[in-house]
Scaffold this motif. Structure first.
Motif, PDB file in Angstrom:
ATOM      1  N   CYS A 106       0.772  -1.451   0.143  1.00 26.89           N
ATOM      2  CA  CYS A 106      -0.065   0.144   0.087  1.00 26.89           C
ATOM      3  C   CYS A 106       0.678   1.283  -0.061  1.00 26.89           C
ATOM      4  O   CYS A 106       0.707   2.238  -0.713  1.00 26.89           O
ATOM      5  CB  CYS A 106      -0.971  -0.088   1.336  1.00 26.89           C
ATOM      6  SG  CYS A 106      -2.212  -1.240   1.096  1.00 26.89           S
TER       7      CYS A 106
ATOM      8  N   VAL B 291       2.243   1.993  -3.316  1.00 21.72           N
ATOM      9  CA  VAL B 291       1.208   2.498  -4.430  1.00 21.72           C
ATOM     10  C   VAL B 291       1.100   3.906  -3.871  1.00 21.72           C
ATOM     11  O   VAL B 291       0.941   4.754  -4.929  1.00 21.72           O
ATOM     12  CB  VAL B 291      -0.245   1.731  -4.041  1.00 21.72           C
ATOM     13  CG1 VAL B 291      -1.297   2.522  -4.940  1.00 21.72           C
ATOM     14  CG2 VAL B 291      -0.121   0.382  -4.647  1.00 21.72           C
ATOM     15  N   GLY B 292       1.083   4.492  -2.696  1.00 21.30           N
ATOM     16  CA  GLY B 292       0.776   5.695  -2.494  1.00 21.30           C
ATOM     17  C   GLY B 292       2.045   6.554  -3.048  1.00 21.30           C
ATOM     18  O   GLY B 292       1.762   7.467  -3.118  1.00 21.30           O
TER      19      GLY B 292
ATOM     20  N   ALA C 266       1.410   7.620  -6.398  1.00 18.15           N
ATOM     21  CA  ALA C 266       0.343   8.396  -6.603  1.00 18.15           C
ATOM     22  C   ALA C 266       0.365   9.581  -7.699  1.00 18.15           C
ATOM     23  O   ALA C 266      -0.247  10.109  -8.417  1.00 18.15           O
ATOM     24  CB  ALA C 266      -0.492   8.649  -5.467  1.00 18.15           C
TER      25      ALA C 266
ATOM     26  N   ASP D 149      -7.677   8.674  -7.194  1.00 16.83           N
ATOM     27  CA  ASP D 149      -8.652   8.045  -6.301  1.00 16.83           C
ATOM     28  C   ASP D 149      -9.051   6.652  -6.597  1.00 16.83           C
ATOM     29  O   ASP D 149      -9.011   6.019  -5.849  1.00 16.83           O
ATOM     30  CB  ASP D 149      -9.891   9.136  -6.094  1.00 16.83           C
ATOM     31  CG  ASP D 149      -9.372  10.300  -5.214  1.00 16.83           C
ATOM     32  OD1 ASP D 149      -8.245  10.373  -4.627  1.00 16.83           O
ATOM     33  OD2 ASP D 149     -10.129  11.309  -4.993  1.00 16.83           O
TER      34      ASP D 149
ATOM     35  N   LEU E  32      -6.329   4.304  -6.488  1.00 17.78           N
ATOM     36  CA  LEU E  32      -5.827   3.922  -4.895  1.00 17.78           C
ATOM     37  C   LEU E  32      -6.937   2.912  -4.676  1.00 17.78           C
ATOM     38  O   LEU E  32      -6.701   2.293  -3.845  1.00 17.78           O
ATOM     39  CB  LEU E  32      -5.865   5.272  -4.069  1.00 17.78           C
ATOM     40  CG  LEU E  32      -4.791   6.244  -4.554  1.00 17.78           C
ATOM     41  CD1 LEU E  32      -4.860   7.637  -3.966  1.00 17.78           C
ATOM     42  CD2 LEU E  32      -3.358   5.718  -4.281  1.00 17.78           C
TER      43      LEU E  32
ATOM     44  N   TYR F 283      -6.065  -0.633  -5.723  1.00 19.20           N
ATOM     45  CA  TYR F 283      -5.247  -1.302  -5.237  1.00 19.20           C
ATOM     46  C   TYR F 283      -5.402  -1.395  -3.572  1.00 19.20           C
ATOM     47  O   TYR F 283      -4.871  -2.224  -3.039  1.00 19.20           O
ATOM     48  CB  TYR F 283      -3.951  -0.694  -5.428  1.00 19.20           C
ATOM     49  CG  TYR F 283      -3.535  -0.608  -7.134  1.00 19.20           C
ATOM     50  CD1 TYR F 283      -3.340  -1.916  -7.602  1.00 19.20           C
ATOM     51  CD2 TYR F 283      -3.378   0.486  -7.799  1.00 19.20           C
ATOM     52  CE1 TYR F 283      -3.052  -2.089  -9.028  1.00 19.20           C
ATOM     53  CE2 TYR F 283      -3.025   0.604  -9.056  1.00 19.20           C
ATOM     54  CZ  TYR F 283      -3.032  -0.606  -9.679  1.00 19.20           C
ATOM     55  OH  TYR F 283      -2.750  -0.884 -11.122  1.00 19.20           O
ATOM     56  N   LEU F 284      -6.321  -0.653  -3.131  1.00 22.91           N
ATOM     57  CA  LEU F 284      -6.689  -0.893  -1.867  1.00 22.91           C
ATOM     58  C   LEU F 284      -7.183  -2.289  -1.560  1.00 22.91           C
ATOM     59  O   LEU F 284      -7.375  -2.667  -0.390  1.00 22.91           O
ATOM     60  CB  LEU F 284      -7.466   0.280  -1.247  1.00 22.91           C
ATOM     61  CG  LEU F 284      -7.656   0.380   0.209  1.00 22.91           C
ATOM     62  CD1 LEU F 284      -6.403   0.544   0.908  1.00 22.91           C
ATOM     63  CD2 LEU F 284      -8.463   1.600   0.678  1.00 22.91           C
TER      64      LEU F 284
ATOM     65  N   MET G  44      -0.770   3.669   3.057  1.00 25.31           N
ATOM     66  CA  MET G  44      -0.882   4.171   1.735  1.00 25.31           C
ATOM     67  C   MET G  44      -1.489   5.684   1.852  1.00 25.31           C
ATOM     68  O   MET G  44      -1.314   6.524   0.984  1.00 25.31           O
ATOM     69  CB  MET G  44      -2.246   3.396   1.193  1.00 25.31           C
ATOM     70  CG  MET G  44      -2.776   3.983  -0.191  1.00 25.31           C
ATOM     71  SD  MET G  44      -4.046   3.186  -1.182  1.00 25.31           S
ATOM     72  CE  MET G  44      -3.269   1.736  -1.697  1.00 25.31           C
TER      73      MET G  44
ATOM     74  N   ALA H 119       0.588   8.671   0.145  1.00 23.39           N
ATOM     75  CA  ALA H 119      -0.319   9.211  -1.049  1.00 23.39           C
ATOM     76  C   ALA H 119      -0.216  10.872  -0.572  1.00 23.39           C
ATOM     77  O   ALA H 119      -0.375  11.735  -1.308  1.00 23.39           O
ATOM     78  CB  ALA H 119      -1.395   8.620  -1.365  1.00 23.39           C
TER      79      ALA H 119
ATOM     80  N   LEU I  59      -7.915   7.505   3.324  1.00 20.48           N
ATOM     81  CA  LEU I  59      -7.646   6.019   2.905  1.00 20.48           C
ATOM     82  C   LEU I  59      -7.640   5.190   3.975  1.00 20.48           C
ATOM     83  O   LEU I  59      -8.021   4.071   3.909  1.00 20.48           O
ATOM     84  CB  LEU I  59      -6.380   6.271   2.273  1.00 20.48           C
ATOM     85  CG  LEU I  59      -6.167   6.847   1.002  1.00 20.48           C
ATOM     86  CD1 LEU I  59      -4.722   7.057   0.504  1.00 20.48           C
ATOM     87  CD2 LEU I  59      -7.181   5.929  -0.030  1.00 20.48           C
TER      88      LEU I  59
END
Length: 544
Positions: free
Chosen positions: A321, A324-325, A328, A357, A360, A363-364, A427, A431, A444
């Motif tokens: 996570c 991914v953040g 962003a 968004d 995110l 992938y969350l 995340m 992010a 998030l």
């Protein structure tokens, strides 16, 4: 002259009993393997069909290729081979191979650990070894079963890809790469089973190796998107993708997983001969003579026993996570340069920020699947306590069955929820730093917690299986695999494929508005499943 026959007989005795053990193992595993095969091959074939329909035009494939050039897509899917002339085959190789190989790798790890350390920990292997069975026979059986499973599913993948209309050479490269990656991690699991004394610890070591392989592949591909860097070549997932299926097939990278598999299995055989049954080569840390106040009671004991496993899942979810953040900002900038790419994200997002968004949120869901995996492993660990006989010893005292079960389930549910929350928090922090938006931390974190009823639902389903059909508790992994694959391949599968997944019915926060009814209904369903499973557990015999 007389010593030679003795040596031959001694060497042969090490493999004695392999054939009957192999037949028994295949019989025990046949249902699980069939479910895995149908799920993996079926979902892959449906994904390809959907891509053929959704990206039938050259313009649509070109837009998809531009999206795959983004660092976020590269980190989470793989290097962009063939993006200049993006065909459906190249799309399948770039976007599906890592996830299909991941599913098969998890299957192989669970299979090998169950055949080796699981049978040993339960006492079954000691009973079998009292018959004329050689010392190395169990390892050879595990080799044969996992090899047959992986190569069989790989062959089925090849056939399915050819049936849906993809070229033969690329289909063979795709299927062989996924199968050999799974075999490699099966060999890693065999080594882990010799190092530690418990099946849960062996599974966590091998699953950690899978996670490390995914991280190395992602970091290496971001560093060199078109060819992969040194880090990519340190990961078995990178070896499979280096075949460049449906672009310009290269076969020599497949020699790497073959070599790694052989080395791992030979090492496992050598290590198996250096330890006693029921022990591991790594020494176990001696415990204290008396427990502290914090470690008294069933809840504390459960938390202590499963702390290592949940720590591993927490690190994995938080790392993914957070990655991914971090990416962003790059997603926003990339979509800002190519506004048409926003339409490829769910919920019809309008503009780069809204598309970020949506990315995110997508992938969350992967983080939610990792938290659910932690919950499933916790429920399976409860079943292991029963099979080992430790449950009977505890329940022979003044501990009621209901309290014994619900206390452990409560600890598992709480720990899995914590894994989910920490993933959302990681995340959110990265992010927020990447997009300079402090509000993302709370948004998030709330988005992650909104998926908690999905985790509870899966745990409740596990309790139901544990109480009603305990021998089928392991099938919960197959259902979790279906939930995870339909979440990760959302948008590529035909409409309705995820109808049986609880993730279909929860809002994809922060891209969509909150919908409380699915959350409340899933929480109620989780409570109902847990209640029914507990009643069934009270009424059945232990170790059924």
């Amino acid at each position: 002259m007389s010593a030679l026959p003795v040596l031959r007989r001694t060497a042969g005795d090490r493999w004695c009993g392999t054939a009957p053990l192999l037949r028994a193992a295949l019989r025990v595993e046949r249902v699980r393997l069939l479910v895995w095969a149908v799920a993996v091959v079926g979902l892959t074939a449906m994904s390809v069909r959907s891509e053929q329909e959704a990206f039938a035009s050259t313009e649509a494939r070109a837009a998809r290729a531009e999206l795959m050039r983004s660092p976020a897509a590269t980190a989470l899917a793989g290097p962009g081979y063939g993006l200049d002339d993006y065909t459906v085959g190249a799309m399948v190789a770039n976007e599906l191979s890592a996830w299909v190989a991941l599913a098969l790798a998890v299957m192989s790890v669970l299979l090998v650990v169950r055949q080796l350390r699981g049978a040993e920990e339960s006492g079954l292997l000691e009973l079998v070894r009292s018959a004329p069975v050689g010392r190395h026979a169990p390892v050879l059986v595990a080799v044969a079963v996992v090899t047959a499973a992986d190569l069989g599913i790989g062959a089925a993948l090849v056939l399915a890809l050819i049936v849906v209309g993809l070229p033969v050479a690329g289909a063979v490269a795709f299927g062989a790469g996924c199968a050999l990656v799974a075999l490699t991690f099966g060999g890693v699991a065999a080594v882990a089973a010799q190092l530690v004394a418990h099946a849960r610890s062996a599974s966590m070591l091998a699953l950690a190796a899978i996670g490390l392989g995914m991280v190395l592949r992602g970091a290496g591909d971001v560093a060199a998107p078109e060819s992969g860097s040194l880090l990519s070549w340190l990961s078995p997932f990178g070896w499979a993708q280096a075949t460049r299926a449906w672009v310009d097939e290269r076969w020599w990278p497949l020699a790497l997983p073959v070599l790694a598999t052989v080395v791992c299995w030979l090492l496992a055989v050598a290590l198996a001969g250096r330890r006693d049954v029921g022990t591991g080569l790594l020494p176990e840390r001696a415990g204290r003579t008396s427990a502290s106040v914090r470690l008294t009671g069933l809840a504390a004991l459960t938390a202590r026993r499963q702390a290592g496993a949940f720590a591993g899942w927490t690190v994995g979810a938080a790392t993914l996570c957070a990655l991914v953040g971090v990416l962003a900002r790059q997603v926003v900038d990339f979509i800002d340069q190519e506004p048409a790419l926003a339409a490829l994200f769910p919920s019809g997002s309008d503009g780069p920020a809204a598309a970020a968004d949506a990315a995110l949120a997508r992938y969350l869901l992967v983080g939610a699947c990792l938290a659910a995996s932690a919950g499933v492993m916790g429920v399976v660990a409860v079943r292991a306590e029963e099979k080992s006989g430790r449950a009977a010893q505890v329940l022979a005292g003044p501990t009621a069955r209901t309290r014994w079960l619900l206390t452990q389930v409560g600890v598992v549910a709480g720990a899995a929820t914590l894994v989910l929350a920490l993933g959302g928090l990681a995340m959110g922090l990265t992010a927020a730093a990447s997009l300079d938006d402090a509000g993302l931390v709370g948004r998030l974190l709330a988005a992650a917690l909104a998926q908690a009823p999905v985790v509870w639902f899966l745990i409740g389903l596990g309790v139901l299986l544990l109480g009603a059909v305990p021998r089928r508790t392991g099938m919960l992994w197959a259902y979790l695999g279906y939930v995870a694959l339909t979440a990760m391949l959302a948008g590529l599968l035909p409409e309705g494929t995820d109808r049986l997944s609880p993730l279909r019915y929860t809002a994809a926060l922060p891209a969509e508005p909150m919908d409380w009814w699915p959350v409340l209904l899933l929480a109620a369903a989780a409570a109902a499943l847990t209640t029914v499973g507990t009643v069934a557990f009270r009424r059945r015999d232990l170790t059924d």
